[in-house]
Design an enzyme around this catalytic site. Structure first.
Site, PDB file in Angstrom:
ATOM      1  N   LYS A   5       0.861  -1.191   0.000  1.00 31.20           N
ATOM      2  CA  LYS A   5       0.000   0.000   0.000  1.00 31.20           C
ATOM      3  C   LYS A   5       0.891   1.232   0.000  1.00 31.20           C
ATOM      4  O   LYS A   5       1.730   1.407   0.888  1.00 31.20           O
ATOM      5  CB  LYS A   5      -0.894  -0.020   1.257  1.00 31.20           C
ATOM      6  CG  LYS A   5      -1.633   1.297   1.536  1.00 31.20           C
ATOM      7  CD  LYS A   5      -2.620   1.164   2.704  1.00 31.20           C
ATOM      8  CE  LYS A   5      -3.177   2.529   3.134  1.00 31.20           C
ATOM      9  NZ  LYS A   5      -4.168   2.432   4.218  1.00 31.20           N
TER      10      LYS A   5
ATOM     11  N   LYS B  60     -10.393  12.343   8.320  1.00 31.40           N
ATOM     12  CA  LYS B  60      -9.940  11.926   9.648  1.00 31.40           C
ATOM     13  C   LYS B  60      -9.919  13.132  10.579  1.00 31.40           C
ATOM     14  O   LYS B  60      -9.613  14.234  10.129  1.00 31.40           O
ATOM     15  CB  LYS B  60      -8.492  11.397   9.562  1.00 31.40           C
ATOM     16  CG  LYS B  60      -8.329  10.041   8.944  1.00 31.40           C
ATOM     17  CD  LYS B  60      -6.861   9.617   8.971  1.00 31.40           C
ATOM     18  CE  LYS B  60      -6.650   8.297   8.279  1.00 31.40           C
ATOM     19  NZ  LYS B  60      -7.310   7.153   8.952  1.00 31.40           N
TER      20      LYS B  60
ATOM     21  N   ASP C 177     -12.149   6.704   3.686  1.00 30.03           N
ATOM     22  CA  ASP C 177     -10.940   6.472   4.481  1.00 30.03           C
ATOM     23  C   ASP C 177     -10.479   5.011   4.396  1.00 30.03           C
ATOM     24  O   ASP C 177      -9.395   4.662   4.842  1.00 30.03           O
ATOM     25  CB  ASP C 177     -11.203   6.853   5.943  1.00 30.03           C
ATOM     26  CG  ASP C 177      -9.918   7.029   6.740  1.00 30.03           C
ATOM     27  OD1 ASP C 177      -8.827   7.055   6.114  1.00 30.03           O
ATOM     28  OD2 ASP C 177      -9.998   7.151   7.979  1.00 30.03           O
TER      29      ASP C 177
ATOM     30  N   ASP D 251       1.646   6.223   5.811  1.00 32.02           N
ATOM     31  CA  ASP D 251       0.643   5.286   5.291  1.00 32.02           C
ATOM     32  C   ASP D 251       1.131   4.568   4.025  1.00 32.02           C
ATOM     33  O   ASP D 251       0.426   3.713   3.497  1.00 32.02           O
ATOM     34  CB  ASP D 251      -0.684   6.014   5.038  1.00 32.02           C
ATOM     35  CG  ASP D 251      -1.891   5.106   5.154  1.00 32.02           C
ATOM     36  OD1 ASP D 251      -1.801   4.094   5.885  1.00 32.02           O
ATOM     37  OD2 ASP D 251      -2.912   5.380   4.493  1.00 32.02           O
TER      38      ASP D 251
ATOM     39  N   GLU E   1      -9.311   3.480   1.957  1.00 32.01           N
ATOM     40  CA  GLU E   1      -8.772   3.626   0.599  1.00 32.01           C
ATOM     41  C   GLU E   1      -7.729   2.568   0.258  1.00 32.01           C
ATOM     42  O   GLU E   1      -7.431   2.327  -0.899  1.00 32.01           O
ATOM     43  CB  GLU E   1      -8.149   5.021   0.446  1.00 32.01           C
ATOM     44  CG  GLU E   1      -6.729   5.202   0.999  1.00 32.01           C
ATOM     45  CD  GLU E   1      -6.620   5.043   2.504  1.00 32.01           C
ATOM     46  OE1 GLU E   1      -7.638   5.207   3.198  1.00 32.01           O
ATOM     47  OE2 GLU E   1      -5.503   4.744   2.990  1.00 32.01           O
TER      48      GLU E   1
ATOM     49  N   ASP F  76      -2.660  10.031   3.929  1.00 36.07           N
ATOM     50  CA  ASP F  76      -4.048   9.603   4.080  1.00 36.07           C
ATOM     51  C   ASP F  76      -4.800  10.588   4.960  1.00 36.07           C
ATOM     52  O   ASP F  76      -4.710  10.537   6.190  1.00 36.07           O
ATOM     53  CB  ASP F  76      -4.098   8.188   4.694  1.00 36.07           C
ATOM     54  CG  ASP F  76      -5.518   7.663   4.800  1.00 36.07           C
ATOM     55  OD1 ASP F  76      -6.432   8.288   4.225  1.00 36.07           O
ATOM     56  OD2 ASP F  76      -5.709   6.606   5.452  1.00 36.07           O
TER      57      ASP F  76
ATOM     58  N   ARG G  76      -7.610  -0.608   0.389  1.00 35.93           N
ATOM     59  CA  ARG G  76      -7.958  -1.974  -0.013  1.00 35.93           C
ATOM     60  C   ARG G  76      -8.382  -2.054  -1.480  1.00 35.93           C
ATOM     61  O   ARG G  76      -9.019  -3.004  -1.869  1.00 35.93           O
ATOM     62  CB  ARG G  76      -9.066  -2.501   0.917  1.00 35.93           C
ATOM     63  CG  ARG G  76     -10.218  -1.552   1.089  1.00 35.93           C
ATOM     64  CD  ARG G  76     -11.142  -1.978   2.225  1.00 35.93           C
ATOM     65  NE  ARG G  76     -10.677  -1.530   3.537  1.00 35.93           N
ATOM     66  CZ  ARG G  76     -11.329  -1.737   4.678  1.00 35.93           C
ATOM     67  NH1 ARG G  76     -12.469  -2.399   4.664  1.00 35.93           N
ATOM     68  NH2 ARG G  76     -10.839  -1.312   5.823  1.00 35.93           N
TER      69      ARG G  76
HETATM   70  N1  BES Z   1      -4.378   4.278   7.018  1.00 31.71           N
HETATM   71  C1  BES Z   1      -5.529   3.930   7.762  1.00 31.71           C
HETATM   72  C2  BES Z   1      -5.246   2.877   8.836  1.00 31.71           C
HETATM   73  C3  BES Z   1      -4.334   3.284   9.966  1.00 31.71           C
HETATM   74  C4  BES Z   1      -4.862   3.782  11.139  1.00 31.71           C
HETATM   75  C5  BES Z   1      -2.965   3.104   9.862  1.00 31.71           C
HETATM   76  C6  BES Z   1      -4.013   4.128  12.178  1.00 31.71           C
HETATM   77  C7  BES Z   1      -2.130   3.451  10.896  1.00 31.71           C
HETATM   78  C8  BES Z   1      -2.653   3.959  12.059  1.00 31.71           C
HETATM   79  C9  BES Z   1      -6.617   3.358   6.841  1.00 31.71           C
HETATM   80  O1  BES Z   1      -6.621   3.869   5.561  1.00 31.71           O
HETATM   81  C10 BES Z   1      -7.922   3.686   7.480  1.00 31.71           C
HETATM   82  O2  BES Z   1      -8.159   4.815   7.768  1.00 31.71           O
HETATM   83  N2  BES Z   1      -8.734   2.669   7.734  1.00 31.71           N
HETATM   84  C11 BES Z   1      -9.986   2.863   8.381  1.00 31.71           C
HETATM   85  C12 BES Z   1     -10.984   1.911   7.767  1.00 31.71           C
HETATM   86  C13 BES Z   1     -12.403   2.165   8.185  1.00 31.71           C
HETATM   87  C14 BES Z   1     -12.893   3.462   7.597  1.00 31.71           C
HETATM   88  C15 BES Z   1     -13.278   1.010   7.714  1.00 31.71           C
HETATM   89  C16 BES Z   1      -9.819   2.576   9.874  1.00 31.71           C
HETATM   90  O3  BES Z   1      -9.112   1.651  10.242  1.00 31.71           O
HETATM   91  O4  BES Z   1     -10.404   3.310  10.671  1.00 31.71           O
HETATM   92 ZN    ZN Z   2      -7.649   5.671   5.312  1.00 29.93          ZN
HETATM   93 ZN    ZN Z   3      -4.709   4.493   4.859  1.00 30.73          ZN
END
Ligand code: BES
Ligand code: ZN
Ligand code: ZN
Length: 498
Positions: free
Chosen positions: A269, A281, A351, A292, A353, A274, A355
């Site tokens: 990734k 966020k 968010d 990220d 993104e 992000d 996957r």
């Molecule tokens: N990049 C984030 C995941 C992340 C969170 C990495 C904290 C490192 C530290 C990812 O893109 C994300 O925001 N995922 C969301 C998914 C949700 C919206 C289903 C998450 O984990 O909150």
């Molecule tokens: Zn994200």
């Molecule tokens: Zn992310």
């Protein structure tokens, strides 16, 4: 401040103890040292050495006892002594059970106490196998890694590296030191890329970095522009990148050694920042999002080390690079996008993104195994913190080899399940699939993300490493330095060596 590791000129014929070294040094027969370091095992065990006892004015074991040193990995006790006309620091370094993990931690903690240009004589790994030399050196190199952009009179000046010379004979110590340096260089590269502030790091910057590294290490390279991605049907990656003024890229790196029979694809990734996109966020959660692309940085770093390690498999590295920004051109919750290969996906949260870019590996590259690595979900971080990466796998055999490589390399994994009964939560009324879970399964965010990814692996042996927690460290600790950890680099190299 980098650290160099070396074998002492005293070699096999010279003194096998730090005291012996200091005695010879005082007579001018061996080169000067600023620091000598010797190991303290679990329970405060320390090897006796008459010459050292004389310099300390009492037995080393008494110093250890009085200083209450327990031999805990990385614990330090420092005693200044005079050897001839030189002032030298004697360091008692805890190495616990002498395991690889303890030696790495000890290396990191000890490395951080060194100052530029210091010369160190070490018996920490004397009498241990060459693999101990490798892990101790790795710890020294990685624990002292830092990413800084400070101004001031000395800014930009390279610090003089301390030199740690290993005393005591080791068969294969030379190769162990070069192995440590290949591993540490790769991890440092991954950390550098992930720690670079996003103002300087667009998808095209990442592609340029890959271009430079590929030509230095003889890798094949292809980079897709946003237009090429669009016409080839990479709907996920182009949607995620649509909100940014800095367009997305797909980076493909190829390592093709003659005679390879197995083909492995690594997917990383590469979100250069992000924000969450329109599903923005909160500020605090965004602060660390320059890392990220840690998974992509690790894939790039791994690819650069394959040749030096003589890996015999064919390896393709894919990095899906995009910046996830909110703007008038950003993708929206409720959008339906068409993934590479044609399947449609309902976006519920911009968010999620990370996957959206796995389909290509399966349908075009026909690999024997796919491993993806991604800072995918906050849920993986909540579950495992920063000491373990989450492992999901569709193959028992692949899972077992990755878990073993994790233990051996220091990048430890913990396996989580892919329960079939959570899968219906990803059904969508409007598209083939929703990209986040709608109902109960939503609570298990790391699992539902992994189940979504699995849909695009064509039933091939596949593993997913969620490194949202392990990709960053909050503080210097053992062989980790604050910020990006380069997690997965050593693990994947060790796995590919197997
Ligand atoms: N990049 C984030 C995941 C992340 C969170 C990495 C904290 C490192 C530290 C990812 O893109 C994300 O925001 N995922 C969301 C998914 C949700 C919206 C289903 C998450 O984990 O909150
Ligand atoms: Zn994200
Ligand atoms: Zn992310």
């Amino acid at each position: 401040m980098p650290i160099s590791c070396d074998i002492t000129e005293a070699g096999t014929a010279g003194p096998g103890s730090v005291g012996g070294y200091l005695a010879e040094m005082a007579l001018g027969r061996l080169g000067p040292a600023d620091v000598v370091v010797l190991p303290v095992g679990a329970g405060g065990q320390v090897a006796g050495d008459d010459a050292l006892d004389r310099l300390l004015g009492r037995p080393a074991a008494d110093v250890v006892a009085v200083s209450q040193l327990t031999g805990k990995p990385g614990q330090l006790g420092v005693v200044p002594v005079r050897a001839g006309d030189q002032q030298v620091k004697v360091v008692f370094l805890g190495i616990g059970d002498h395991s690889a993990g303890s030696l790495r931690r000890a290396g990191g903690e000890f490395g951080r106490m060194l100052r530029p240009g210091q010369i160190v004589i070490s018996t920490v790994t004397a009498g241990e196998p060459a693999s101990a030399v490798q892990t101790f050196c790795e710890g020294l190199r990685l624990g002292t890694y830092s990413y800084v952009e400070k101004s001031g009179p000395r800014a930009g000046e390279p610090a003089r590296a301390p030199l740690v010379r290993m005393l005591g004979s080791h068969n294969g110590a030379g190769e162990a030191i070069s192995g440590a340096s290949i591993f540490a260089n790769a991890v440092s590269l991954s950390r550098d890329i992930a720690n670079t502030p996003s103002v300087a790091k667009s998808p095209e910057w990442l592609a340029g970095t890959a271009r430079r590294l590929a030509s230095e290490t003889d890798l094949g390279l292809a980079v897709w522009s946003e237009h090429e991605l669009q016409s080839a049907g990479f709907g996920g990656l182009t949607a995620v990148g649509a909100g940014s003024e800095r367009p997305p890229r797909l980076i493909e790196l190829r390592y093709e050694p003659a005679g390879a029979s197995r083909h492995v694809v690594l997917v990383g990734k590469g979100i250069t920042f992000d924000t969450g996109g329109l599903s923005l966020k909160p500020g605090d959660a965004m602060k660390t999002m320059k890392t990220d692309l840690a998974g992509g940085a690790t894939v790039l770093a791994v690819m650069t080390a394959l040749g030096a390690l003589g890996i015999r498999h064919r390896v393709t590295g894919l990095i899906a690079a995009a910046e996830n920004m909110p703007s008038g051109s950003a993708y929206r919750p409720g959008d339906v996008i068409r993934q590479y290969g044609g399947r449609t996906v309902e976006v519920l949260n911009t968010d999620a993104e990370g996957r959206l870019a796995l389909a290509y590996a399966d349908s075009r590259l026909s690999p024997d195994e796919i491993v993806d690595i991604a800072t995918l979900t906050g849920a993986a971080r909540v579950a495992l913190g920063s000491s373990y990466g989450a492992l999901f796998a569709s193959s028992e055999d692949l899972a077992a080899r990755l878990l073993a490589a994790g233990e051996a390399s220091g990048d430890r994994l913990w396996r989580l399940p892919l329960p079939e009964d959570y899968r219906p939560a990803l059904d969508s009324p409007v598209a083939d699939l929703a990209h986040v879970a709608r109902d109960d399964g939503a609570a298990a965010g790391a699992i539902s993300a992994a189940l979504f990814l699995r849909e695009f692996t064509g039933g091939r042996p596949w593993a997913h490493l969620d490194i949202a927690g392990a990709g960053r460290s909050g503080a210097d600790h053992g062989d980790l330095s604050a910020g990006a950890t380069g997690f997965g680099t050593r693990l994947l190299l060790r796995w590919l060596l197997g």
